[in-house]
Design a protein around this motif. Sequence first.
Motif, short mmCIF file in Angstrom:
data_model
loop_
_atom_site.label_atom_id
_atom_site.label_comp_id
_atom_site.label_asym_id
_atom_site.label_seq_id
_atom_site.Cartn_x
_atom_site.Cartn_y
_atom_site.Cartn_z
N LEU A 148 -68.18 -10.34 47.06
CA LEU A 148 -68.51 -10.19 45.64
C LEU A 148 -68.72 -8.73 45.23
CD1 LEU A 148 -70.91 -13.18 44.98
CD2 LEU A 148 -68.49 -12.99 44.40
N GLY A 149 -68.52 -7.82 46.18
CA GLY A 149 -68.67 -6.40 45.84
C GLY A 149 -70.11 -5.99 45.64
N VAL A 150 -70.31 -4.91 44.94
CA VAL A 150 -71.68 -4.39 44.74
C VAL A 150 -71.89 -4.05 43.27
CG1 VAL A 150 -71.89 -3.39 47.05
CG2 VAL A 150 -70.88 -2.03 45.20
N PRO A 159 -60.99 -7.78 46.92
CA PRO A 159 -60.02 -8.73 47.46
C PRO A 159 -60.38 -9.31 48.83
CG PRO A 159 -59.25 -6.49 47.80
CD PRO A 159 -60.54 -6.38 47.05
N VAL A 160 -61.48 -8.84 49.41
CA VAL A 160 -61.76 -9.25 50.79
C VAL A 160 -62.20 -10.71 50.88
CG1 VAL A 160 -63.33 -8.89 52.75
CG2 VAL A 160 -62.27 -6.93 51.62
N LYS A 161 -61.64 -11.40 51.88
CA LYS A 161 -62.09 -12.77 52.17
C LYS A 161 -62.63 -12.82 53.60
CE LYS A 161 -59.82 -15.68 48.95
NZ LYS A 161 -59.44 -17.07 48.74
N ILE A 164 -59.18 -5.17 51.98
CA ILE A 164 -59.90 -3.89 52.00
C ILE A 164 -60.92 -3.90 50.88
CG2 ILE A 164 -59.65 -1.39 51.73
CD1 ILE A 164 -56.76 -1.76 52.81
N HIS A 165 -62.17 -3.58 51.21
CA HIS A 165 -63.22 -3.54 50.18
C HIS A 165 -62.92 -2.41 49.19
CE1 HIS A 165 -65.89 -6.38 52.18
NE2 HIS A 165 -65.68 -5.74 53.32
N ASN A 166 -63.01 -2.72 47.89
CA ASN A 166 -62.73 -1.71 46.89
C ASN A 166 -64.01 -1.10 46.32
OD1 ASN A 166 -63.75 -3.73 45.36
ND2 ASN A 166 -61.97 -3.97 44.02
N HIS A 167 -65.05 -1.07 47.14
CA HIS A 167 -66.37 -0.60 46.67
C HIS A 167 -67.10 0.00 47.86
CE1 HIS A 167 -67.94 -4.10 48.82
NE2 HIS A 167 -66.89 -4.73 48.35
N PRO A 168 -68.15 0.77 47.58
CA PRO A 168 -68.93 1.28 48.72
C PRO A 168 -69.71 0.13 49.38
CG PRO A 168 -69.95 1.91 46.63
CD PRO A 168 -68.64 1.27 46.29
ZN LIG Z 1 -65.87 -6.18 49.23
#
Ligand SMILES: [Zn+2]
Length: 688
Positions: free
Chosen positions: A104-106, A225-227, A248-252
Motif C-alpha cells: 500500500l506504499g507510504v 505495484p508490488v505484490k 519494484i516499490h515506487n516509494h521510500p
Molecule cells: Zn511498495
Amino acid sequence: MTENLVELNEKLAEEWPIQIAKFGQKLIASEVRYYIEFQEYPNTSETGFASIYNVSGWDENEARKAFSMTNIQYSYGGNGTICTVKNCDFFPGFEVSKEERKCLGVKMCEFASKELLDVSHTSVDFTSSIFKNTFNANEKFYEKATLCLFAKAHEYKCGYVDRNGIRCDGVPKLGEFTQKDESDVIDECFTVHPNNTRSDECPFLHKVGNHIVKGTVKKPTTECPVKFYHIPKNLKECPFIVTVSVGIHNHPPPPPRKTPYNIKSQLQKIIDNEHVLDLTARKFLTGSMIQTYLNGKSISDLHPSLNNQSKINYYIEKTRRSKYPFGQNILGVVHEFMRHEKSEDPYIRSIRFLDNEQYIVLCGTKKQLQALSKLTYIEIDMAFKRIHGITNEWEVSAYSSQAQKTLTFARIFTNVETAEAYQNLFEDLFSCIERDIGESFNFHHIHKKGLGCIIADQHKGQALGLGQYLNSKYPHLTSIEHLQHIYKLCQVHYKRNIDKNRQLSKETRNAMYLIPTLNIQEDILEVLNKIQFCNKPGAAAWVKDKLVPWVLSGISSVFTKMDCTIWNQTPNNTNAGESAHANVNRDGCNLSLLAGIIRGQEFDKRQWESANVHEQYNVPESYRNKSELARSIQAEKRAEKRCKKQSSTSTSSRIVKKQKGNGHNKENAIVIDIGEEDSYLEQQKKKK
Ligand SMILES: [Zn+2]
Ligand SMILES: [Zn+2]
Ligand SMILES: [Zn+2]
Ligand SMILES: [Zn+2]
C-alpha cells in the motif's frame, strides 16, 4: 496491472533459461534466498524474489506467527485471497497454499524532501542517507509526541517571529515555542508513515518562506505495484515458509514501526509475569525481569519500534483486557470470583451486595480460615489504604507462635459503614469458616473454648455489627453483652485519641491515660467524673464516649466480662497486625479493587508459604491444642488463684509500641509506657 506483471514474469521466465523457482502456474521467482531470521523488509524484484525461511525445529504455531506476513514493515492490503497450488515445482509432492497481498506504499509529508519523491527500491539499504533520515524523523516522531500536543493546542495561533523580528499575522504564541528550540524547525522533511497510520499530522515544523508551518501527511497518489505472496504449507512435512515479492516499490521504505513477533512474544512473557493490573510502561521498563532480559541494553536496541512508550502501554493494556475483561472494579471481582468458584481453593470466598452499591468481599484460603478457627484471639485492623476510592481493606490477623510471626487469616474488602452492614461482614466471615471446617465456630464466652478476644481499633459500626451478628446467632445475650465478653480496644489507638486533645491540660490527659490501668470500677468512674466536669472543650464528649458500656469494657479489665486470663494473655493493641501489613506499603497503593485483592492474595501466599516451613518442623496438630496460649491460660488460671490482682495490673499497664510508620498516623518509633508517665513525657520531649 499486477496480472500483467505476473504474465510478464512468465514471459521473462520462459525466455530466460535460468528459471530458478516456480511456486505456481504464474508465480515464479528469479531469485531465491534462504534466511534464518524474518525479513522485515523483504527484498523484491521485477521477476520475483523469494525469501525462504527454514523453520525446522520450530513449534508449528510459533513459526506461523513469527514468519507471518503481518511482521513485514510495509503496509499491505488486498483481500488476502488464499488459493491452493496443486503442482508447486519448488516443493514437489506437497500441497501448498498461497496468500496474495498488495503493497500500500507510504504516506509522506506535504513538505517532503525532494529526495523522497522519486525513490523506488527493491531492497532496503539501512546505511543509506534516505533510510537514516526517515528513520531519524520517525524517532523524532516518538520523542515529540507531547510537544506535538502542545503545538496542536496552538494550531491556529501561528505567529512566528523570525530572526529579523518580522512577525506574521496572528497571535505570537507558537513563536515562543519555536524560538525555544529551533532544531524543531526543519528545512527538509523526511517524515514517512506506513500507509495504515491513522495520524495525518507531521510532527515537524517546516520553514516555508518566512513562515513556520505544520504539515499534513498525505496518502500516496500512485499505487505501488508490488505484490507479496505468502506460502505456508504443512510445516510438519515440509518445514519452509516463503514470501515471494514481485515488483519494484515506487516509494521510500516505511520506518520500522512494527515490532517483530519474536520480540513481542518475549516482552509478552515478561508482562505476564508482572502485576498487569497496575503496570505502566515506566514500571515495566524499570522492572527487574526486563532489566535482566535486556542485559544492559535499552529497549529500543531490541527493535527501534519499541522506542515508543505508548506501544508498550498498548501491549500492557491488551494483556490486561484479555486477562480481566470485566475491568478492575467490583464487576471484575465478580468475574474473577465466578472463574475460580469451582476451583479447589479459591481466594475470593464470597461477595455480598447491599443497597446503594455497597459490597463485602471476603478473601482467604481454606488453610487461612481453618487456622483462624483455632485461634484464641484475633486482631481486626484496617490495612494501609491501598485501594483508591472509598473501599476499605480489613485484615484479620494474629501472632502465630508456630510461624513465629504475625499472620493474616482473612481479608475483607468493603465500602460499608453501618452496623447493619458490618453484621453481614461477620456473618460472611464466620459462616464461611463454618462451611470450611464443617462444624460451628466456637466463641469462648459461649462454648467455653475457641475465640475469646477480638481486638480492634474503635470503629463503632464495625463493633456494633459484630455484637449484632453474635446476638443473631446466640440471642441469650444482647449485642452489647456479647461485645463486653469478647471485644477489646486497641490501647495504642486509645492513647492516640487522647493525644489529639491538645486543648486539654496535661493533668486531664494523664487522668485519661490512667483509666485502663485502674483496678477498681469505682475509681474509674470517679476519674471519669472528674474529667467530665473539668470544663475543658471536648472533655465531656470524651467521657460520654467512654461511658458507652461496650467501650468501657473494651478498655478496662475491670469492666470487661471477658475471662480475665484471656484478657491478660492477649495483646492490648493491634500492633502485630500492623507489622503484618506494613509490607503492603511497598507493594503499591492507589490500586483498583481487583488489583488490591490480587496483591493481598500474593502477599498471603508468600507469608503462609514461609510459615509452612516452620510448621513442617513443628508438631502440625499443635493448633488443635491451642499450643502455648492454651497452655499458659491453664497455667495462669492456677497461678491466679494464688495472687489475682498483681498479674492483671502488671500486664495491662504496660504497652510497648514500636510504630511502623503506617496505619494510625505518622508517628515513628514511639515507646509508650502508660504505667510510668515520666518516661512517656521524656519521649515526648525527645520528639520535640
Ligand atoms: Zn511498495
Ligand atoms: Zn513534514
Ligand atoms: Zn490501634
Ligand atoms: Zn493499621
